[in-house]
Design an enzyme around this catalytic site. Structure first.
Site, PDB file in Angstrom:
ATOM      1  N   GLY A  93       0.788  -1.230   0.000  1.00  0.00           N
ATOM      2  CA  GLY A  93       0.000   0.000   0.000  1.00  0.00           C
ATOM      3  C   GLY A  93       0.819   1.277   0.000  1.00  0.00           C
ATOM      4  CB  ILE A  94       4.475   1.876   0.041  1.00  0.00           C
ATOM      5  CG1 ILE A  94       4.688   1.201   1.396  1.00  0.00           C
ATOM      6  CG2 ILE A  94       5.435   3.046  -0.160  1.00  0.00           C
ATOM      7  CD1 ILE A  94       5.998   0.474   1.548  1.00  0.00           C
ATOM      8  N   GLY A  95       2.723   2.631  -2.479  1.00  0.00           N
ATOM      9  CA  GLY A  95       2.480   3.411  -3.693  1.00  0.00           C
ATOM     10  C   GLY A  95       1.174   4.170  -3.617  1.00  0.00           C
ATOM     11  CE1 TYR A 129       0.422   4.119 -10.369  1.00  0.00           C
ATOM     12  CE2 TYR A 129       0.823   3.736 -12.688  1.00  0.00           C
ATOM     13  CZ  TYR A 129       1.284   4.078 -11.439  1.00  0.00           C
ATOM     14  OH  TYR A 129       2.612   4.367 -11.260  1.00  0.00           O
TER      15      TYR A 129
END
Length: 146
Positions: A93-95, A129
């Site tokens: 979940g960092i991105g 995305y």
């Protein structure tokens, strides 16, 4: 935890930036040139901003936002030009957190949207995305309205 890149933590971002450039097969990578370039985004900067993601006190990801303008909506826009997470930390979940942070940064700086492109073969990034429900063009051009 997300923090703004500054003179104090730039040395932690440089190895990540190099890894990002290696991922995209950049020729002639130069840490000194990278250092000079990235220092342009120390806050306050009208050019954009750079953000570091820290996990357990270790730098594991970063994102860079550049500002520009577009005549199609007559507005300032933010370009998410760089987004990178260490391979061993992908899927955590960092991105997504970095994108959300950059979106808020763009909005706070008066940009109408945050947008970016990715390589057609970067399927892992596209999966992230696409999971965010973003607009996607046939050119893999992503737009996130602020």
């Amino acid at each position: 935890m997300i923090e703004t890149v500054s003179k104090e933590n730039l040395n932690e971002v440089l190895p990540l930036f190099r890894a990002y450039q290696e991922f995209y097969k950049v020729q002639d990578i130069c840490d000194k040139r990278n250092e000079g370039f990235l220092s342009k985004f120390f806050q306050p900067s009208e050019l954009g901003g750079q953000f570091l993601f820290r996990k357990e006190n270790k730098a594991v990801g970063f994102a860079t936002v550049y500002f520009t303008f577009t005549s199609t909506i007559i507005s300032k826009v933010a370009i998410l030009n760089d987004l990178y997470t260490q391979p061993e930390n992908r899927g955590e979940g960092i991105g997504r957190e970095l994108i959300e942070h950059c979106r808020e940064f763009a909005k706070d700086k008066g940009a109408a949207r945050l947008q970016w492109v990715t390589a057609p073969e970067n399927n892992a990034a596209q999966k992230l995305y696409d999971s965010m429900g973003l607009a996607k063009s046939s050119w893999f051009f992503y737009t996130y309205n602020t």
